[in-house]
Design a protein around this motif. Structure first.
Motif, short mmCIF file in Angstrom:
data_model
loop_
_atom_site.label_atom_id
_atom_site.label_comp_id
_atom_site.label_asym_id
_atom_site.label_seq_id
_atom_site.Cartn_x
_atom_site.Cartn_y
_atom_site.Cartn_z
N ALA A 149 0.82 -1.22 0.00
CA ALA A 149 0.00 0.00 0.00
C ALA A 149 0.85 1.26 0.00
CB ALA A 149 -0.93 0.00 1.21
N SER A 150 2.01 1.18 0.63
CA SER A 150 2.89 2.35 0.73
C SER A 150 3.67 2.62 -0.55
CB SER A 150 3.87 2.17 1.89
OG SER A 150 4.69 1.03 1.63
N ALA A 151 3.47 1.78 -1.59
CA ALA A 151 4.21 1.93 -2.84
C ALA A 151 3.30 1.88 -4.06
CB ALA A 151 5.29 0.86 -2.94
N GLN A 152 2.00 2.17 -3.87
CA GLN A 152 1.05 2.19 -4.97
C GLN A 152 0.02 3.29 -4.75
OE1 GLN A 152 -2.64 -0.36 -4.56
NE2 GLN A 152 -1.06 -1.89 -4.13
N LEU A 153 -0.66 3.67 -5.83
CA LEU A 153 -1.71 4.70 -5.74
C LEU A 153 -3.09 4.10 -5.48
CD1 LEU A 153 -0.59 6.91 -8.76
CD2 LEU A 153 -0.32 7.42 -6.33
N LYS A 154 -3.36 2.92 -6.00
CA LYS A 154 -4.69 2.33 -5.93
C LYS A 154 -5.23 2.27 -4.51
CE LYS A 154 -7.33 -1.79 -7.27
NZ LYS A 154 -8.17 -1.79 -6.08
N ASN A 155 -4.43 1.85 -3.57
CA ASN A 155 -4.88 1.73 -2.18
C ASN A 155 -5.45 3.04 -1.64
OD1 ASN A 155 -4.85 0.11 0.43
ND2 ASN A 155 -3.71 1.96 1.00
N TRP A 156 -4.91 4.18 -2.09
CA TRP A 156 -5.30 5.47 -1.56
C TRP A 156 -6.36 6.18 -2.41
CZ3 TRP A 156 -3.57 5.66 3.13
CH2 TRP A 156 -2.43 4.89 3.44
N LEU A 157 -6.35 5.93 -3.72
CA LEU A 157 -7.28 6.64 -4.60
C LEU A 157 -8.51 5.81 -4.94
CD1 LEU A 157 -4.70 8.37 -6.97
CD2 LEU A 157 -5.77 9.26 -4.88
N ASP A 158 -8.49 4.52 -4.64
CA ASP A 158 -9.66 3.65 -4.77
C ASP A 158 -9.72 2.71 -3.57
OD1 ASP A 158 -11.92 2.35 -5.70
OD2 ASP A 158 -10.82 1.09 -7.12
N PRO A 159 -9.85 3.26 -2.36
CA PRO A 159 -9.78 2.43 -1.16
C PRO A 159 -10.94 1.43 -1.03
CG PRO A 159 -10.48 4.65 -0.61
CD PRO A 159 -10.09 4.66 -2.05
N ASP A 160 -12.04 1.66 -1.74
CA ASP A 160 -13.19 0.75 -1.67
C ASP A 160 -13.15 -0.32 -2.75
OD1 ASP A 160 -14.21 2.25 0.47
OD2 ASP A 160 -15.29 3.59 -0.89
N ASN A 161 -12.05 -0.39 -3.52
CA ASN A 161 -11.93 -1.36 -4.62
C ASN A 161 -13.10 -1.30 -5.58
OD1 ASN A 161 -9.38 -2.56 -4.07
ND2 ASN A 161 -10.33 -3.62 -2.33
N SER A 162 -13.47 -0.09 -5.98
CA SER A 162 -14.58 0.10 -6.91
C SER A 162 -14.16 -0.15 -8.36
CB SER A 162 -15.13 1.52 -6.79
OG SER A 162 -14.18 2.45 -7.27
N ASN A 163 -12.88 -0.36 -8.59
CA ASN A 163 -12.30 -0.53 -9.92
C ASN A 163 -12.45 0.71 -10.79
OD1 ASN A 163 -11.31 -3.17 -9.54
ND2 ASN A 163 -13.41 -3.94 -9.74
N THR A 164 -12.55 1.86 -10.15
CA THR A 164 -12.56 3.13 -10.87
C THR A 164 -11.15 3.39 -11.38
OG1 THR A 164 -14.32 4.01 -9.50
CG2 THR A 164 -12.94 5.62 -10.65
N LEU A 165 -11.02 3.57 -12.69
CA LEU A 165 -9.71 3.83 -13.29
C LEU A 165 -9.58 5.24 -13.84
CD1 LEU A 165 -9.03 0.46 -15.13
CD2 LEU A 165 -8.10 1.24 -12.95
N GLN A 166 -10.69 5.99 -13.87
CA GLN A 166 -10.66 7.37 -14.32
C GLN A 166 -11.51 8.21 -13.37
OE1 GLN A 166 -12.03 7.78 -18.32
NE2 GLN A 166 -10.46 6.46 -19.16
N LEU A 167 -11.01 9.39 -13.08
CA LEU A 167 -11.75 10.31 -12.24
C LEU A 167 -11.52 11.72 -12.76
CD1 LEU A 167 -13.48 10.42 -9.58
CD2 LEU A 167 -11.36 11.03 -8.43
N ASP A 168 -12.59 12.44 -13.03
CA ASP A 168 -12.45 13.83 -13.47
C ASP A 168 -12.01 14.71 -12.33
OD1 ASP A 168 -13.19 13.35 -16.12
OD2 ASP A 168 -15.31 13.67 -15.71
N GLY A 169 -11.37 15.82 -12.68
CA GLY A 169 -10.98 16.80 -11.68
C GLY A 169 -12.19 17.46 -11.06
N ASN A 170 -11.94 18.21 -9.98
CA ASN A 170 -13.04 18.82 -9.24
C ASN A 170 -12.66 20.24 -8.83
OD1 ASN A 170 -15.02 19.52 -7.39
ND2 ASN A 170 -14.98 17.56 -6.34
N ASP A 171 -13.47 21.18 -9.27
CA ASP A 171 -13.31 22.56 -8.85
C ASP A 171 -13.91 22.69 -7.46
OD1 ASP A 171 -13.43 25.28 -8.36
OD2 ASP A 171 -14.18 25.79 -10.34
N PHE A 172 -13.08 22.97 -6.47
CA PHE A 172 -13.49 23.01 -5.07
C PHE A 172 -14.69 23.93 -4.83
CE2 PHE A 172 -13.04 24.68 -0.71
CZ PHE A 172 -13.01 23.49 0.00
N ASN A 173 -14.78 25.01 -5.59
CA ASN A 173 -15.83 25.99 -5.35
C ASN A 173 -17.09 25.75 -6.18
OD1 ASN A 173 -14.42 27.45 -3.39
ND2 ASN A 173 -13.28 28.55 -4.96
N SER A 174 -17.14 24.68 -6.97
CA SER A 174 -18.36 24.45 -7.76
C SER A 174 -19.26 23.44 -7.08
CB SER A 174 -17.99 23.98 -9.16
OG SER A 174 -17.40 22.69 -9.12
#
Length: 174
Positions: A149-174
């Protein structure tokens, strides 16, 4: 080459979540949320192995200086050979995007800067290069190259194992 950017909007402090030298990435979690007045934009990403970008843009802060942008109007190339780095370590074939900029350049001290695709999603992080080419470790490789986990992104960016491989950016104020 200008000095037209403000240095008033700063944050300090982060927690190391993951890092891996093979594709040269580090993932940090900010210790505090950026204030709304900063109008932050949280970048999206693409971890798909099958994705072929049609162009690439690098946003970087060389040596901590103000933001710089370099653009490759052509498709980044999956580099088909081994890469040997200054520290004598090697990265395998097709682990990095090779970029030749049409506008601007990246600079010393910009390592780790994101390479965005035409959809404004991160597809790589700057690992190195020279005056002709820049090489970005593939985000798709950094995703789950290591089982730790300390040497990969998946554990942190898809912690629920949803198999999401793309995520759009997010404007904090929108």
């Amino acid at each position: 080459s200008g000095s037209d950017a403000s240095r008033k909007q700063t944050l300090s402090g982060a927690v190391l979540k993951a890092t891996n030298y093979y594709s040269d990435f580090t993932l940090l979690e900010l210790s505090e949320n950026p204030p709304e007045a900063y109008a932050p934009y949280f970048a999206g990403w693409n971890a798909s192995n099958d994705f072929v970008p049609s162009q690439g843009t690098c946003i970087h802060h060389p040596e901590g200086n103000v933001k710089c942008i370099a653009v490759d109007n052509n498709a980044p190339v999956s580099y088909p050979y081994y890469l040997q780095w200054d520290n004598k370590s090697k990265s395998g074939p097709n682990t990095h995007w090779q970029v030749t900029y049409d506008v601007g350049q990246d600079e010393s001290g910009s390592s780790g800067s994101p390479l965005f695709d035409q959809n404004k999603r991160v597809i790589g992080q700057l690992h190195g290069g020279d005056e002709n080419y820049s090489f970005f470790g593939k985000f798709s490789l950094s995703w789950d190259y290591s089982s730790a986990a300390s040497a990969q992104l998946k554990n942190w960016l898809d912690p629920d194992n949803s198999n999401t491989l793309q995520l759009d950016g997010n404007d904090f104020n929108s």
